[in-house]
Design a protein around this motif. Structure first.
Motif, PDB file in Angstrom:
ATOM      1  N   MET A   1       0.783  -0.961   0.056  1.00 13.34           N
ATOM      2  CA  MET A   1      -0.091   0.082  -0.066  1.00 13.34           C
ATOM      3  C   MET A   1       0.982   1.287  -0.160  1.00 13.34           C
ATOM      4  O   MET A   1       1.820   1.211   0.647  1.00 13.34           O
ATOM      5  N   LEU A   2       0.670   2.356  -0.687  1.00 15.14           N
ATOM      6  CA  LEU A   2       1.194   3.367  -0.851  1.00 15.14           C
ATOM      7  C   LEU A   2       0.350   4.609  -0.517  1.00 15.14           C
ATOM      8  O   LEU A   2      -0.875   4.643  -1.334  1.00 15.14           O
ATOM      9  N   PHE A   3       0.820   5.692   0.103  1.00 19.81           N
ATOM     10  CA  PHE A   3      -0.098   6.796   0.403  1.00 19.81           C
ATOM     11  C   PHE A   3       0.524   7.891  -0.287  1.00 19.81           C
ATOM     12  O   PHE A   3       1.948   8.007  -0.420  1.00 19.81           O
ATOM     13  N   GLY A   4      -0.323   8.754  -0.943  1.00 23.46           N
ATOM     14  CA  GLY A   4       0.401   9.839  -1.371  1.00 23.46           C
ATOM     15  C   GLY A   4      -0.453  10.028  -2.958  1.00 23.46           C
ATOM     16  O   GLY A   4      -1.245   9.031  -3.405  1.00 23.46           O
ATOM     17  N   ASP A   6      -3.116  11.706  -5.509  1.00 24.04           N
ATOM     18  CA  ASP A   6      -4.635  12.226  -5.356  1.00 24.04           C
ATOM     19  C   ASP A   6      -5.846  11.259  -5.962  1.00 24.04           C
ATOM     20  O   ASP A   6      -6.936  11.783  -6.041  1.00 24.04           O
ATOM     21  N   ARG A   7      -5.408  10.067  -5.940  1.00 20.56           N
ATOM     22  CA  ARG A   7      -6.297   9.044  -6.312  1.00 20.56           C
ATOM     23  C   ARG A   7      -6.364   7.638  -5.691  1.00 20.56           C
ATOM     24  O   ARG A   7      -5.166   7.602  -4.816  1.00 20.56           O
ATOM     25  N   THR A   8      -7.376   7.278  -5.472  1.00 23.61           N
ATOM     26  CA  THR A   8      -7.418   6.065  -4.714  1.00 23.61           C
ATOM     27  C   THR A   8      -7.767   4.847  -5.953  1.00 23.61           C
ATOM     28  O   THR A   8      -8.677   5.034  -6.690  1.00 23.61           O
ATOM     29  N   CYS A   9      -7.123   3.934  -5.965  1.00 24.02           N
ATOM     30  CA  CYS A   9      -7.034   2.559  -6.670  1.00 24.02           C
ATOM     31  C   CYS A   9      -6.197   1.602  -6.205  1.00 24.02           C
ATOM     32  O   CYS A   9      -5.399   1.556  -5.460  1.00 24.02           O
ATOM     33  N   TYR A  10      -6.717   0.254  -6.868  1.00 14.25           N
ATOM     34  CA  TYR A  10      -5.911  -0.882  -6.696  1.00 14.25           C
ATOM     35  C   TYR A  10      -5.032  -0.974  -8.191  1.00 14.25           C
ATOM     36  O   TYR A  10      -5.863  -0.997  -9.068  1.00 14.25           O
ATOM     37  N   LEU A  11      -3.880  -1.157  -8.124  1.00 16.65           N
ATOM     38  CA  LEU A  11      -2.936  -1.404  -9.496  1.00 16.65           C
ATOM     39  C   LEU A  11      -2.696  -2.748  -9.678  1.00 16.65           C
ATOM     40  O   LEU A  11      -1.638  -3.311  -8.962  1.00 16.65           O
ATOM     41  N   PRO A  12      -3.409  -3.572 -10.481  1.00 13.33           N
ATOM     42  CA  PRO A  12      -3.054  -5.115 -10.537  1.00 13.33           C
ATOM     43  C   PRO A  12      -1.631  -5.293 -10.896  1.00 13.33           C
ATOM     44  O   PRO A  12      -0.960  -6.058 -10.656  1.00 13.33           O
ATOM     45  N   SER A  13      -1.184  -4.454 -12.241  1.00 15.17           N
ATOM     46  CA  SER A  13       0.162  -4.454 -12.580  1.00 15.17           C
ATOM     47  C   SER A  13       1.269  -4.656 -11.580  1.00 15.17           C
ATOM     48  O   SER A  13       2.225  -5.155 -11.722  1.00 15.17           O
ATOM     49  N   LEU A  14       0.942  -3.712 -10.607  1.00 14.83           N
ATOM     50  CA  LEU A  14       1.830  -3.512  -9.542  1.00 14.83           C
ATOM     51  C   LEU A  14       1.515  -4.125  -8.144  1.00 14.83           C
ATOM     52  O   LEU A  14       2.488  -4.439  -7.328  1.00 14.83           O
ATOM     53  N   ASP A  15       0.495  -5.006  -8.335  1.00 11.40           N
ATOM     54  CA  ASP A  15      -0.140  -5.352  -7.175  1.00 11.40           C
ATOM     55  C   ASP A  15      -0.141  -4.509  -5.966  1.00 11.40           C
ATOM     56  O   ASP A  15       0.349  -4.852  -4.920  1.00 11.40           O
ATOM     57  N   ILE A  17      -2.217  -1.116  -3.643  1.00  9.60           N
ATOM     58  CA  ILE A  17      -3.249  -0.147  -3.166  1.00  9.60           C
ATOM     59  C   ILE A  17      -2.618   1.091  -3.203  1.00  9.60           C
ATOM     60  O   ILE A  17      -1.904   1.365  -2.478  1.00  9.60           O
ATOM     61  N   GLN A  18      -3.104   2.173  -3.799  1.00 10.88           N
ATOM     62  CA  GLN A  18      -2.650   3.342  -4.012  1.00 10.88           C
ATOM     63  C   GLN A  18      -4.051   4.405  -3.216  1.00 10.88           C
ATOM     64  O   GLN A  18      -5.112   4.195  -3.580  1.00 10.88           O
ATOM     65  N   LEU A  19      -3.445   4.843  -2.216  1.00 17.86           N
ATOM     66  CA  LEU A  19      -4.376   6.017  -1.467  1.00 17.86           C
ATOM     67  C   LEU A  19      -3.928   7.287  -1.186  1.00 17.86           C
ATOM     68  O   LEU A  19      -2.689   7.474  -0.995  1.00 17.86           O
ATOM     69  N   PRO A  20      -4.571   8.238  -1.285  1.00 16.53           N
ATOM     70  CA  PRO A  20      -4.243   9.623  -1.142  1.00 16.53           C
ATOM     71  C   PRO A  20      -3.617   9.873   0.666  1.00 16.53           C
ATOM     72  O   PRO A  20      -3.872   8.702   1.215  1.00 16.53           O
ATOM     73  N   ASP A  21      -3.075  10.787   0.686  1.00 14.30           N
ATOM     74  CA  ASP A  21      -2.634  11.022   1.987  1.00 14.30           C
ATOM     75  C   ASP A  21      -3.665  10.981   3.176  1.00 14.30           C
ATOM     76  O   ASP A  21      -4.889  11.219   2.843  1.00 14.30           O
ATOM     77  N   ARG A  22      -3.346  10.238   4.085  1.00 17.03           N
ATOM     78  CA  ARG A  22      -4.407  10.036   5.436  1.00 17.03           C
ATOM     79  C   ARG A  22      -5.130  11.575   5.706  1.00 17.03           C
ATOM     80  O   ARG A  22      -6.229  11.304   5.853  1.00 17.03           O
ATOM     81  N   SER A  23      -4.342  12.607   5.416  1.00 13.95           N
ATOM     82  CA  SER A  23      -5.023  13.867   6.015  1.00 13.95           C
ATOM     83  C   SER A  23      -6.395  14.200   4.964  1.00 13.95           C
ATOM     84  O   SER A  23      -7.229  14.846   5.348  1.00 13.95           O
TER      85      SER A  23
END
Length: 117
Positions: A1-4, A6-15, A17-23
């Motif tokens: 999982m990576l924070f940072g 401006d979008r939320t998604c799951y990237l299957p090619s990289l396996d 989860i991308q989430l924006p900053d917690r704030s």
């Protein structure tokens, strides 16, 4: 999982989860709900359950999987029942008449059909 970003998604090619900053989330609950949504997507990775995550109709199906998994089993069965009723209304099948509707049932002792008219 990576924070940072401006979008939320799951990237299957990289396996990943991308989430924006917690704030950017208005509450911890919103953060965890979003994470769970993406974690369910990640369960479809080819190394896990191997669902089609390619996009198009597959994306719509995947979103349905994710949303249904958030619900209770009772809701899931109601949705499936409603979908079956809608399909039957639009395109009714004409299956062979089951034995319990034909008036003929096999007796336990002989296994032979016995007419109940």
């Amino acid at each position: 999982m990576l924070f940072g970003g401006d979008r939320t998604c799951y990237l299957p090619s990289l396996d990943r989860i991308q989430l924006p900053d917690r704030s950017t989330f208005h509450s911890a609950g919103a953060l965890y709900a979003t994470w769970v949504h993406e974690a369910i997507h990640s369960s479809g990775h080819s190394s896990r359950l191997a669902r089609d995550l390619s996009g198009g109709k597959a994306y719509a199906r995947e979103e349905l999987v994710v949303e249904l998994l958030k619900e209770s089993p009772k809701v899931l069965f109601q949705v499936l029942s409603d979908a079956r009723k809608a399909a039957d209304l639009i395109s009714p099948e004409t299956p062979a008449t089951p034995p319990w509707r034909s008036g003929s049932v096999a007796t336990k002792s002989t296994g032979q059909a016995k007419n109940h008219h």
